[in-house]
Write a protein that holds these residues in place. Structure first.
Motif, PDB file in Angstrom:
ATOM      1  N   ALA A   1      -3.848  31.684  -1.637  1.00  9.95           N
ATOM      2  CA  ALA A   1      -2.482  31.291  -1.085  1.00  9.95           C
ATOM      3  C   ALA A   1      -2.528  30.483   0.076  1.00  9.95           C
ATOM      4  N   LEU A   2      -3.654  31.037   1.038  1.00  9.81           N
ATOM      5  CA  LEU A   2      -3.694  30.174   2.194  1.00  9.81           C
ATOM      6  C   LEU A   2      -4.197  28.703   2.042  1.00  9.81           C
ATOM      7  N   ALA A   3      -5.171  28.438   1.276  1.00  7.29           N
ATOM      8  CA  ALA A   3      -5.571  27.125   0.968  1.00  7.29           C
ATOM      9  C   ALA A   3      -4.168  26.388   0.156  1.00  7.29           C
ATOM     10  N   ASP A   4      -3.646  26.943  -0.839  1.00  6.69           N
ATOM     11  CA  ASP A   4      -2.590  26.388  -1.326  1.00  6.69           C
ATOM     12  C   ASP A   4      -1.290  25.827  -0.326  1.00  6.69           C
ATOM     13  N   HIS A   5      -1.311  26.767   0.590  1.00  8.09           N
ATOM     14  CA  HIS A   5      -0.133  26.533   1.701  1.00  8.09           C
ATOM     15  C   HIS A   5      -0.634  25.441   2.601  1.00  8.09           C
ATOM     16  N   LEU A   6      -1.767  25.419   3.016  1.00  7.68           N
ATOM     17  CA  LEU A   6      -2.198  24.436   3.949  1.00  7.68           C
ATOM     18  C   LEU A   6      -2.311  22.863   3.151  1.00  7.68           C
ATOM     19  N   THR A   7      -2.697  23.187   2.056  1.00  4.54           N
ATOM     20  CA  THR A   7      -2.491  21.786   1.310  1.00  4.54           C
ATOM     21  C   THR A   7      -0.990  21.194   1.026  1.00  4.54           C
ATOM     22  N   ALA A   8      -0.269  22.294   0.718  1.00  7.79           N
ATOM     23  CA  ALA A   8       1.101  21.738   0.469  1.00  7.79           C
ATOM     24  C   ALA A   8       1.839  21.126   1.592  1.00  7.79           C
ATOM     25  N   GLU A   9       1.595  21.723   3.034  1.00  6.93           N
ATOM     26  CA  GLU A   9       2.054  21.338   4.262  1.00  6.93           C
ATOM     27  C   GLU A   9       1.514  19.988   4.347  1.00  6.93           C
ATOM     28  N   MET A  10       0.254  19.862   4.243  1.00 10.39           N
ATOM     29  CA  MET A  10      -0.194  18.626   4.595  1.00 10.39           C
ATOM     30  C   MET A  10       0.366  17.462   3.557  1.00 10.39           C
ATOM     31  N   ALA A  11       0.416  17.824   2.312  1.00 15.13           N
ATOM     32  CA  ALA A  11       1.005  16.987   1.352  1.00 15.13           C
ATOM     33  C   ALA A  11       2.343  16.667   1.260  1.00 15.13           C
ATOM     34  N   ALA A  12       3.022  17.602   1.970  1.00 11.01           N
ATOM     35  CA  ALA A  12       4.596  17.315   2.614  1.00 11.01           C
ATOM     36  C   ALA A  12       4.662  16.519   3.944  1.00 11.01           C
ATOM     37  N   GLY A  13       3.360  16.386   4.449  1.00  9.15           N
ATOM     38  CA  GLY A  13       3.654  15.652   5.619  1.00  9.15           C
ATOM     39  C   GLY A  13       4.053  16.465   6.693  1.00  9.15           C
ATOM     40  N   LYS A  14       3.956  17.729   6.784  1.00  7.12           N
ATOM     41  CA  LYS A  14       4.392  18.540   7.983  1.00  7.12           C
ATOM     42  C   LYS A  14       3.021  19.070   8.763  1.00  7.12           C
ATOM     43  N   LEU A  15       1.968  18.993   8.183  1.00  7.96           N
ATOM     44  CA  LEU A  15       0.802  19.378   9.008  1.00  7.96           C
ATOM     45  C   LEU A  15       0.253  17.924   9.085  1.00  7.96           C
ATOM     46  N   LYS A  16       0.244  17.277  10.336  1.00 16.15           N
ATOM     47  CA  LYS A  16      -0.051  15.827  10.753  1.00 16.15           C
ATOM     48  C   LYS A  16      -1.436  15.945  11.847  1.00 16.15           C
ATOM     49  N   GLU A  17      -1.918  14.908  11.860  1.00 17.12           N
ATOM     50  CA  GLU A  17      -2.973  14.450  12.874  1.00 17.12           C
ATOM     51  C   GLU A  17      -2.608  15.067  14.034  1.00 17.12           C
ATOM     52  N   GLY A  18      -3.480  15.950  14.749  1.00 17.90           N
ATOM     53  CA  GLY A  18      -3.476  16.505  16.002  1.00 17.90           C
ATOM     54  C   GLY A  18      -2.755  17.922  16.152  1.00 17.90           C
ATOM     55  N   MET A  19      -2.018  18.268  15.048  1.00 17.83           N
ATOM     56  CA  MET A  19      -1.265  19.469  15.028  1.00 17.83           C
ATOM     57  C   MET A  19      -2.291  20.691  15.187  1.00 17.83           C
ATOM     58  N   LYS A  20      -1.999  21.777  15.703  1.00 20.82           N
ATOM     59  CA  LYS A  20      -2.825  22.894  15.905  1.00 20.82           C
ATOM     60  C   LYS A  20      -2.515  23.952  14.926  1.00 20.82           C
ATOM     61  N   LEU A  21      -3.454  24.501  14.191  1.00 20.60           N
ATOM     62  CA  LEU A  21      -3.043  25.552  13.140  1.00 20.60           C
ATOM     63  C   LEU A  21      -3.163  26.849  13.796  1.00 20.60           C
ATOM     64  N   PRO A  22      -2.346  27.837  13.607  1.00 19.86           N
ATOM     65  CA  PRO A  22      -2.287  29.399  14.143  1.00 19.86           C
ATOM     66  C   PRO A  22      -3.489  29.892  14.091  1.00 19.86           C
ATOM     67  N   PRO A  23      -4.022  30.710  15.179  1.00 21.13           N
ATOM     68  CA  PRO A  23      -5.220  31.548  15.284  1.00 21.13           C
ATOM     69  C   PRO A  23      -5.841  31.950  13.805  1.00 21.13           C
ATOM     70  N   GLU A  24      -6.845  32.292  13.622  1.00 17.34           N
ATOM     71  CA  GLU A  24      -7.293  32.993  12.285  1.00 17.34           C
ATOM     72  C   GLU A  24      -6.974  34.425  12.207  1.00 17.34           C
ATOM     73  N   ARG A  25      -6.546  35.122  12.985  1.00 19.14           N
ATOM     74  CA  ARG A  25      -6.127  36.412  13.037  1.00 19.14           C
ATOM     75  C   ARG A  25      -4.607  36.308  12.475  1.00 19.14           C
ATOM     76  N   GLU A  26      -3.797  35.328  12.984  1.00 22.27           N
ATOM     77  CA  GLU A  26      -2.504  35.281  12.458  1.00 22.27           C
ATOM     78  C   GLU A  26      -2.445  34.852  11.210  1.00 22.27           C
ATOM     79  N   LEU A  27      -3.226  33.905  10.658  1.00 19.45           N
ATOM     80  CA  LEU A  27      -3.376  33.466   9.327  1.00 19.45           C
ATOM     81  C   LEU A  27      -3.633  34.678   8.513  1.00 19.45           C
ATOM     82  N   GLY A  28      -4.701  35.451   8.900  1.00 18.15           N
ATOM     83  CA  GLY A  28      -5.026  36.472   8.055  1.00 18.15           C
ATOM     84  C   GLY A  28      -4.119  37.735   7.671  1.00 18.15           C
ATOM     85  N   GLU A  29      -3.303  37.887   8.958  1.00 18.78           N
ATOM     86  CA  GLU A  29      -2.301  38.880   8.922  1.00 18.78           C
ATOM     87  C   GLU A  29      -0.999  38.117   7.916  1.00 18.78           C
ATOM     88  N   ARG A  30      -0.679  36.991   7.974  1.00 20.94           N
ATOM     89  CA  ARG A  30       0.257  36.461   7.315  1.00 20.94           C
ATOM     90  C   ARG A  30       0.040  36.495   5.946  1.00 20.94           C
TER      91      ARG A  30
END
Length: 222
Positions: free
Chosen positions: A6-35
Motif C-alpha cells: 500500500a505504501l509503494a502504491d501510494h508513493l507511485t500514485a502520488e508521483m504519477a499524479a505529479g503531486k510528489l515532485k523533485e526536491g519534495m521531502k517525504l514524511p519520516p519513516e516512523r510516520e509512514l509506518g504508523e500511517r
C-alpha cells in the motif's frame, strides 16, 4: 507485506499524479509506518526499492527527498482522442456498470491506510470552500475506492473517468446541479459508503454506491 504494498502504491500514485515532485521531502519513516500500519523495517524496504530505481534520495540527518526521475512517471492529464467526445451521459452509464464492482475487492484487500485516505477525502470534501474544490475531493474519494481494490484495472478506469470529467460539458452540468442541498446529500452518501466499506460489508457498500451514482445521474440529467 500488504501494508508495504500500500505504501509503494501510494508513493507511485502520488508521483504519477505529479503531486510528489523533485526536491519534495517525504514524511519520516516512523510516520509512514504508523500511517500504513507496517514496521519501520517494511518502510525501509519500500524506500530502498525506490532509491534503487532512482526515484528518491536519502541523506543522513536530512531525510528522504524525491528525485527528478520521479517526474518521468507523471503523465499530463490530457483526454485521449478516443474519449474526447465521451458525453456525461455515456460516462454515467459506464460508471454504473463498473464502479459497483469495486466494493467486493475493497473489502478483501483494503488496508488501514486505504481507509485513512478515504476519510481524508471525506473531510476535505466537506470543508471545501468552492464547487471546484469539492469536485476535486469527490474525484479523489472515488479514486481512493479504486486504489483500495489493489487492482490496476480499476485504477486506470477511474483515472480515465476523471479525465473525462475535466471536459467542459461535465463541469457545466455539475455547476448547475450541485446546489447546497445536493452537495450535502452527496456528503452523507459518501460517508455511508465509506462506513460500509470499513465494516467490510460489500453488499451494503455496493447498494449504497449504486444509489449514489443513480442520484448523480438524476441530478445531472433530470
Amino acid at each position: 507485506m500488504q501494508g508495504g504494498r500500500a505504501l509503494a502504491d501510494h508513493l507511485t500514485a502520488e508521483m504519477a499524479a505529479g503531486k510528489l515532485k523533485e526536491g519534495m521531502k517525504l514524511p519520516p519513516e516512523r510516520e509512514l509506518g504508523e500511517r500504513f500500519g507496517v514496521s519501520r523495517g517494511a518502510v525501509r524496504r519500500v524506500l530502498a526499492t525506490f532509491r534503487e530505481q532512482g526515484l528518491i534520495t536519502q541523506m543522513v540527518g536530512s531525510g528522504t527527498f524525491v528525485c527528478a526521475k520521479a517526474e518521468t512517471l507523471f503523465e499530463p492529464r490530457a483526454v485521449p482522442a478516443a474519449t474526447a467526445h465521451t458525453s456525461p451521459a455515456e460516462l454515467m452509464v459506464g460508471r454504473l456498470l463498473l464502479e459497483p464492482l469495486m466494493p467486493g475487492l475493497i473489502v478483501q484487500h483494503a488496508t488501514a491506510a486505504d481507509f485513512e485516505r478515504m476519510v481524508e477525502c471525506l473531510g476535505q470534501a466537506e470543508s471545501a470552500p468552492t464547487i471546484e474544490a469539492f469536485e476535486h475531493w469527490d474525484e479523489a474519494l472515488h479514486r481512493s475506492f479504486a486504489l483500495a481494490t489493489h487492482n490496476s484495472f480499476f485504477v486506470q478506469v477511474l483515472d480515465l473517468t476523471n479525465r473525462i470529467r475535466e471536459q467542459g460539458e461535465w463541469g457545466r452540468l455539475k455547476r448547475i446541479s450541485l446546489t447546497d442541498e445536493t452537495r450535502k446529500q452527496y456528503e452523507i452518501q459518501h460517508r455511508a459508503i465509506v462506513n460500509a466499506l470499513r465494516d467490510r460489508d460489500a453488499e451494503l457498500a455496493r447498494k449504497l454506491l449504486t444509489e449514489h451514482l443513480r442520484q448523480i445521474q438524476r441530478n445531472l440529467f433530470g
